[in-house]
Design a protein around this motif. Structure first.
Motif, PDB file in Angstrom:
ATOM      1  N   UNK A 195       0.839  -1.196   0.000  1.00 58.65           N
ATOM      2  CA  UNK A 195       0.000   0.000   0.000  1.00 58.65           C
ATOM      3  C   UNK A 195       0.880   1.255   0.000  1.00 58.65           C
ATOM      4  N   UNK A 196       0.474   2.239  -0.782  1.00 58.93           N
ATOM      5  CA  UNK A 196       1.277   3.451  -0.966  1.00 58.93           C
ATOM      6  C   UNK A 196       0.907   4.579  -0.011  1.00 58.93           C
ATOM      7  N   UNK A 197      -0.264   4.487   0.641  1.00 61.51           N
ATOM      8  CA  UNK A 197      -0.770   5.599   1.434  1.00 61.51           C
ATOM      9  C   UNK A 197      -1.627   6.552   0.623  1.00 61.51           C
ATOM     10  N   UNK A 198      -1.769   6.269  -0.687  1.00 63.04           N
ATOM     11  CA  UNK A 198      -2.563   7.131  -1.575  1.00 63.04           C
ATOM     12  C   UNK A 198      -3.817   6.425  -2.091  1.00 63.04           C
ATOM     13  N   UNK A 199      -4.083   5.217  -1.570  1.00 63.18           N
ATOM     14  CA  UNK A 199      -5.223   4.437  -2.059  1.00 63.18           C
ATOM     15  C   UNK A 199      -6.397   4.529  -1.081  1.00 63.18           C
ATOM     16  N   UNK A 200      -7.607   4.507  -1.627  1.00 64.29           N
ATOM     17  CA  UNK A 200      -8.814   4.533  -0.806  1.00 64.29           C
ATOM     18  C   UNK A 200      -9.250   3.124  -0.451  1.00 64.29           C
ATOM     19  N   UNK A 201      -9.757   2.965   0.764  1.00 66.17           N
ATOM     20  CA  UNK A 201     -10.483   1.752   1.119  1.00 66.17           C
ATOM     21  C   UNK A 201     -11.818   1.798   0.372  1.00 66.17           C
ATOM     22  N   UNK A 202     -12.120   0.787  -0.425  1.00 67.31           N
ATOM     23  CA  UNK A 202     -13.318   0.823  -1.271  1.00 67.31           C
ATOM     24  C   UNK A 202     -14.617   0.730  -0.466  1.00 67.31           C
ATOM     25  N   UNK A 203     -14.516   0.366   0.819  1.00 64.45           N
ATOM     26  CA  UNK A 203     -15.723   0.259   1.647  1.00 64.45           C
ATOM     27  C   UNK A 203     -16.010   1.549   2.412  1.00 64.45           C
ATOM     28  N   UNK A 204     -14.993   2.136   3.043  1.00 65.56           N
ATOM     29  CA  UNK A 204     -15.257   3.321   3.867  1.00 65.56           C
ATOM     30  C   UNK A 204     -14.678   4.612   3.283  1.00 65.56           C
ATOM     31  N   UNK A 205     -13.919   4.505   2.189  1.00 66.85           N
ATOM     32  CA  UNK A 205     -13.356   5.653   1.478  1.00 66.85           C
ATOM     33  C   UNK A 205     -12.322   6.439   2.289  1.00 66.85           C
ATOM     34  N   UNK A 206     -11.788   5.812   3.326  1.00 62.79           N
ATOM     35  CA  UNK A 206     -10.636   6.389   4.009  1.00 62.79           C
ATOM     36  C   UNK A 206      -9.366   5.961   3.281  1.00 62.79           C
ATOM     37  N   UNK A 207      -8.327   6.768   3.442  1.00 66.16           N
ATOM     38  CA  UNK A 207      -7.035   6.359   2.886  1.00 66.16           C
ATOM     39  C   UNK A 207      -6.499   5.149   3.644  1.00 66.16           C
ATOM     40  N   UNK A 208      -5.923   4.221   2.905  1.00 66.21           N
ATOM     41  CA  UNK A 208      -5.273   3.066   3.514  1.00 66.21           C
ATOM     42  C   UNK A 208      -3.851   3.485   3.883  1.00 66.21           C
ATOM     43  N   UNK A 209      -3.421   3.266   5.119  1.00 68.70           N
ATOM     44  CA  UNK A 209      -2.054   3.675   5.496  1.00 68.70           C
ATOM     45  C   UNK A 209      -1.002   2.956   4.651  1.00 68.70           C
ATOM     46  N   UNK A 210       0.094   3.630   4.410  1.00 65.58           N
ATOM     47  CA  UNK A 210       1.205   3.019   3.671  1.00 65.58           C
ATOM     48  C   UNK A 210       1.700   1.780   4.414  1.00 65.58           C
ATOM     49  N   UNK A 211       1.928   0.713   3.667  1.00 73.00           N
ATOM     50  CA  UNK A 211       2.395  -0.559   4.237  1.00 73.00           C
ATOM     51  C   UNK A 211       3.032  -1.334   3.090  1.00 73.00           C
ATOM     52  N   UNK A 212       4.337  -1.473   3.128  1.00 75.67           N
ATOM     53  CA  UNK A 212       5.046  -1.980   1.953  1.00 75.67           C
ATOM     54  C   UNK A 212       6.279  -2.779   2.367  1.00 75.67           C
ATOM     55  N   UNK A 213       6.768  -3.598   1.452  1.00 74.01           N
ATOM     56  CA  UNK A 213       8.016  -4.326   1.674  1.00 74.01           C
ATOM     57  C   UNK A 213       9.164  -3.326   1.677  1.00 74.01           C
ATOM     58  N   UNK A 214       9.983  -3.390   2.721  1.00 74.77           N
ATOM     59  CA  UNK A 214      11.045  -2.401   2.907  1.00 74.77           C
ATOM     60  C   UNK A 214      12.424  -2.954   2.551  1.00 74.77           C
ATOM     61  N   UNK A 215      12.691  -4.205   2.921  1.00 73.14           N
ATOM     62  CA  UNK A 215      13.989  -4.816   2.612  1.00 73.14           C
ATOM     63  C   UNK A 215      13.789  -6.271   2.205  1.00 73.14           C
ATOM     64  N   UNK A 216      14.674  -6.728   1.332  1.00 74.22           N
ATOM     65  CA  UNK A 216      14.718  -8.137   0.931  1.00 74.22           C
ATOM     66  C   UNK A 216      16.189  -8.555   0.907  1.00 74.22           C
TER      67      UNK A 216
END
Length: 276
Positions: A195-216
């Motif tokens: 998640x980038x932090x710029x996407x809407x939750x399709x149910x409540x229309x709030x922004x989804x917090x950024x959550x992403x793979x950081x290291x591999x």
């Protein structure tokens, strides 16, 4: 007193078509393009005080000129070290993205040609830039302009429940024929919504917090193969193709950490033919 504006109005058409227009034309010709102005900012942000050279044949970057899907834009980076040049890392930058630095790939064997494929989000028409870092501290740059937009705010492909249930699961794809001592290309897939932090939750229309793979971190028989630092610009379910030279028997270990501190680990045995 005559104002500058009145003076300009009194100039004849012939005068304007002469030296004055030549001067204005010269200024326009010297003006940097928006892409180069943006790059100047990024260079100061990520490589302050360092010289960035044209990569020439030592680095190539492949990307579609117009992307079919702005949220999943395929990128291929290939290093071709010349005599005495070791490429120890490549920085992948999507110039116009909110967080331009998409990923940094660090190689264990900088004196060998390396190829890395991945997929990125593209938020607006942009240059995509690859900057190779050499063992002696040089920075080598190449770019590709890509037409795409909206990738950072595009809805996730999976629903939230499925994304949580599969988060961190990994898959390794290998070629059908594996020969000991000969390079192969493997594909690592990590299930993660990124998640980038710029996407809407399709149910409540709030922004989804950024959550992403950081290291591999990819290891083969305990030795480093590839280390990746990434951010929100990598696509959902990150995909990384990388180079590996296998022994007759070995184990590939992968450890990934996301921006919420969750750690995911997986291992695969790899058996190769002797080639004799």
């Amino acid at each position: 007193m005559t104002t500058p504006h009145r003076t300009i109005r009194r100039l004849s058409g012939a005068a304007l078509s002469g030296a004055a227009w030549l001067c204005l034309g010269s200024v326009g010709a010297l003006a940097a393009s928006p892409q180069e102005e943006r790059w100047d900012l990024l260079r100061d942000m990520y490589f302050a005080g360092r010289t960035v050279e044209d990569a020439g044949p030592l680095l190539s970057l492949e990307a579609p000129k117009r992307a079919n899907d702005a949220a999943v834009v395929p990128i291929r980076i290939v290093t071709a070290p010349g005599s005495g040049v070791q490429v120890t890392a490549v920085h992948l930058i999507v110039d116009e993205n909110p967080v331009p630095m998409a990923a940094t790939f660090r190689f264990a064997h900088g004196d060998s040609p390396q190829a890395v494929d991945t997929r990125v989000r593209v938020n607006a028409y942009t240059n995509i830039t690859a900057v190779a870092e050499t063992g002696d501290g040089r920075l080598l740059r190449t770019t590709q302009f890509v037409k795409a937009s909206g990738g950072c705010s595009a809805p996730a492909l999976k629903n939230a429940q499925l994304a949580v249930a599969r988060m961190g699961k990994m898959k390794l794809n290998l070629p059908d024929s594996i020969v000991a001592g000969k390079p192969l290309t493997a594909q690592l897939l990590i299930s993660h919504p990124n998640y980038t932090g710029m996407q809407y939750d399709q149910l409540n229309y709030y922004f989804i917090p950024a959550h992403y793979v950081k290291t591999v971190a990819i290891r083969y028989n305990g030795a480093p193969v590839l280390d990746v630092q990434s951010d929100i610009s990598l696509s959902e379910d990150p995909s990384i193709h990388f180079s590996l030279v296998p022994d007759e028997q070995g184990t590939l270990d992968v450890t990934a950490e996301d921006s919420n501190g969750r750690i995911f680990q997986e291992s695969w045995p790899i058996r190769a033919n002797s080639g004799s």
